[in-house]
Design a protein around this motif. Structure first.
Motif, mmCIF file in Angstrom:
data_model
loop_
_atom_site.group_PDB
_atom_site.id
_atom_site.type_symbol
_atom_site.label_atom_id
_atom_site.label_comp_id
_atom_site.label_asym_id
_atom_site.label_seq_id
_atom_site.Cartn_x
_atom_site.Cartn_y
_atom_site.Cartn_z
ATOM 1 N N LEU A 186 -9.193 -12.227 0.849
ATOM 2 C CA LEU A 186 -10.458 -12.379 0.129
ATOM 3 C C LEU A 186 -10.432 -12.062 -1.360
ATOM 4 C CD1 LEU A 186 -12.608 -10.740 2.900
ATOM 5 C CD2 LEU A 186 -12.419 -13.163 2.410
ATOM 6 N N THR A 187 -9.753 -11.005 -1.760
ATOM 7 C CA THR A 187 -9.839 -10.542 -3.143
ATOM 8 C C THR A 187 -9.433 -11.591 -4.171
ATOM 9 O OG1 THR A 187 -9.454 -8.297 -2.371
ATOM 10 C CG2 THR A 187 -9.207 -8.685 -4.735
ATOM 11 N N PRO A 188 -8.344 -12.359 -3.967
ATOM 12 C CA PRO A 188 -7.951 -13.326 -4.998
ATOM 13 C C PRO A 188 -9.034 -14.363 -5.321
ATOM 14 C CG PRO A 188 -6.149 -12.969 -3.488
ATOM 15 C CD PRO A 188 -7.347 -12.270 -2.901
ATOM 16 N N ASP A 189 -9.873 -14.689 -4.351
ATOM 17 C CA ASP A 189 -10.922 -15.694 -4.571
ATOM 18 C C ASP A 189 -12.295 -15.081 -4.835
ATOM 19 O OD1 ASP A 189 -9.134 -17.834 -4.184
ATOM 20 O OD2 ASP A 189 -9.366 -17.660 -2.013
ATOM 21 N N VAL A 240 -13.814 1.864 -5.933
ATOM 22 C CA VAL A 240 -12.583 2.010 -5.169
ATOM 23 C C VAL A 240 -11.812 0.700 -5.276
ATOM 24 C CG1 VAL A 240 -13.604 1.290 -2.953
ATOM 25 C CG2 VAL A 240 -11.572 2.737 -2.966
ATOM 26 N N VAL A 241 -10.500 0.829 -5.377
ATOM 27 C CA VAL A 241 -9.595 -0.310 -5.275
ATOM 28 C C VAL A 241 -9.027 -0.239 -3.866
ATOM 29 C CG1 VAL A 241 -7.485 -1.382 -6.136
ATOM 30 C CG2 VAL A 241 -9.048 -0.249 -7.739
ATOM 31 N N LEU A 242 -9.452 -1.153 -3.015
ATOM 32 C CA LEU A 242 -9.014 -1.154 -1.622
ATOM 33 C C LEU A 242 -7.534 -1.494 -1.540
ATOM 34 C CD1 LEU A 242 -12.028 -3.062 -0.078
ATOM 35 C CD2 LEU A 242 -11.609 -0.596 -0.039
ATOM 36 N N LYS A 243 -6.794 -0.679 -0.793
ATOM 37 C CA LYS A 243 -5.346 -0.879 -0.725
ATOM 38 C C LYS A 243 -4.803 -1.026 0.680
ATOM 39 C CE LYS A 243 -3.953 1.029 -5.075
ATOM 40 N NZ LYS A 243 -2.990 1.884 -5.743
ATOM 41 N N GLY A 244 -5.569 -0.629 1.686
ATOM 42 C CA GLY A 244 -5.033 -0.719 3.029
ATOM 43 C C GLY A 244 -5.952 -0.123 4.072
ATOM 44 N N VAL A 245 -5.343 0.342 5.159
ATOM 45 C CA VAL A 245 -6.069 0.814 6.328
ATOM 46 C C VAL A 245 -5.473 2.138 6.792
ATOM 47 C CG1 VAL A 245 -6.634 0.262 8.740
ATOM 48 C CG2 VAL A 245 -6.514 -1.569 7.049
ATOM 49 N N GLY A 303 -6.599 5.141 10.017
ATOM 50 C CA GLY A 303 -7.565 5.724 10.949
ATOM 51 C C GLY A 303 -8.736 4.816 11.261
ATOM 52 N N GLY A 304 -8.518 3.512 11.294
ATOM 53 C CA GLY A 304 -9.592 2.583 11.612
ATOM 54 C C GLY A 304 -10.568 2.338 10.479
ATOM 55 N N GLU A 305 -10.188 2.730 9.257
ATOM 56 C CA GLU A 305 -11.037 2.510 8.078
ATOM 57 C C GLU A 305 -10.195 1.935 6.949
ATOM 58 O OE1 GLU A 305 -14.359 6.020 8.229
ATOM 59 O OE2 GLU A 305 -12.549 6.421 7.102
ATOM 60 N N HIS A 327 -18.343 -7.848 0.463
ATOM 61 C CA HIS A 327 -16.887 -7.895 0.324
ATOM 62 C C HIS A 327 -16.226 -6.838 1.223
ATOM 63 C CE1 HIS A 327 -13.036 -8.715 -1.542
ATOM 64 N NE2 HIS A 327 -12.889 -7.434 -1.796
ATOM 65 N N LEU A 328 -16.770 -5.649 1.223
ATOM 66 C CA LEU A 328 -16.239 -4.562 2.043
ATOM 67 C C LEU A 328 -16.262 -4.932 3.527
ATOM 68 C CD1 LEU A 328 -15.222 -1.621 2.179
ATOM 69 C CD2 LEU A 328 -17.610 -0.936 2.320
ATOM 70 N N ARG A 329 -17.387 -5.445 3.996
ATOM 71 C CA ARG A 329 -17.504 -5.824 5.418
ATOM 72 C C ARG A 329 -16.527 -6.951 5.766
ATOM 73 N NH1 ARG A 329 -19.439 -1.568 5.437
ATOM 74 N NH2 ARG A 329 -21.613 -1.041 5.651
ATOM 75 N N ALA A 330 -16.385 -7.912 4.879
ATOM 76 C CA ALA A 330 -15.458 -9.018 5.138
ATOM 77 C C ALA A 330 -14.017 -8.513 5.190
ATOM 78 C CB ALA A 330 -15.617 -10.095 4.070
ATOM 79 N N MET A 331 -13.666 -7.583 4.297
ATOM 80 C CA MET A 331 -12.320 -7.004 4.315
ATOM 81 C C MET A 331 -12.102 -6.219 5.617
ATOM 82 S SD MET A 331 -10.602 -7.927 1.611
ATOM 83 C CE MET A 331 -9.352 -6.738 1.140
ATOM 84 N N GLU A 332 -13.115 -5.475 6.049
ATOM 85 C CA GLU A 332 -13.007 -4.746 7.319
ATOM 86 C C GLU A 332 -12.789 -5.712 8.478
ATOM 87 O OE1 GLU A 332 -15.765 -0.812 6.421
ATOM 88 O OE2 GLU A 332 -16.703 -2.568 7.312
#
Length: 141
Positions: free
Chosen positions: A17-20, A35-40, A42-44, A99-104
């Motif tokens: 998602l992020t590139p577009d 926050v710059v999301l980098k990964g996963v 503990g289920g978050e 965006h956060l929900r879509a990444m999750e």
């Protein structure tokens, strides 16, 4: 989303998602916490929390970016990042929540809930302190 200790397991995972993502420079303001999301873990989702400091030119994308400050310091306390890399922490804005929900939805099923810190390998920092997404890396930079 939580800030976790270093030493993640790098698991190169496509960022769907992020590139577009279409986010304007004006979406963020000096003083915002992001926050710059980098990964996963503990289920978050997890990432690096930072404060937006000042407008800046983001050389890797030739677009307006933001100078960010990492309050925890580390090897580099300040970086420059493109707005599409950022998600608000300091306020609940609809775009960032979507965006956060879509990444999750895209990532959490791939890494079910153990406590392993997974770095998806999306970002690198250039020699001049600019955070660059793998989709934005250009030859020679």
């Amino acid at each position: 989303m939580s800030q976790l200790p270093p030493d993640p397991v790098v698991a190169l995972t496509p960022d769907p998602l992020t590139p577009d993502r279409d986010v304007t420079h004006q979406h963020f303001q000096a003083g915002d916490t992001v926050v710059v999301l980098k990964g996963v873990a503990g289920g978050e989702l997890w990432g690096d929390a930072m404060r937006v400091v000042a407008p800046s030119w983001h050389l890797p994308t030739d677009e307006d970016g933001w100078r960010l400050r990492d309050a925890t310091g580390g090897q580099q306390s300040y970086i420059t990042a493109h707005p599409r890399y950022l998600v608000h922490l300091s306020r609940r804005c609809p775009d960032c929540l979507i965006h956060l929900r879509a990444m999750e939805d895209a990532l959490l099923p791939k890494y079910p809930g153990d406590d392993t810190l997974i770095d998806c390998g999306w970002y690198t920092t250039t020699a001049v302190g600019q955070l660059v997404h793998v989709a934005d890396v250009r030859a020679g930079r």
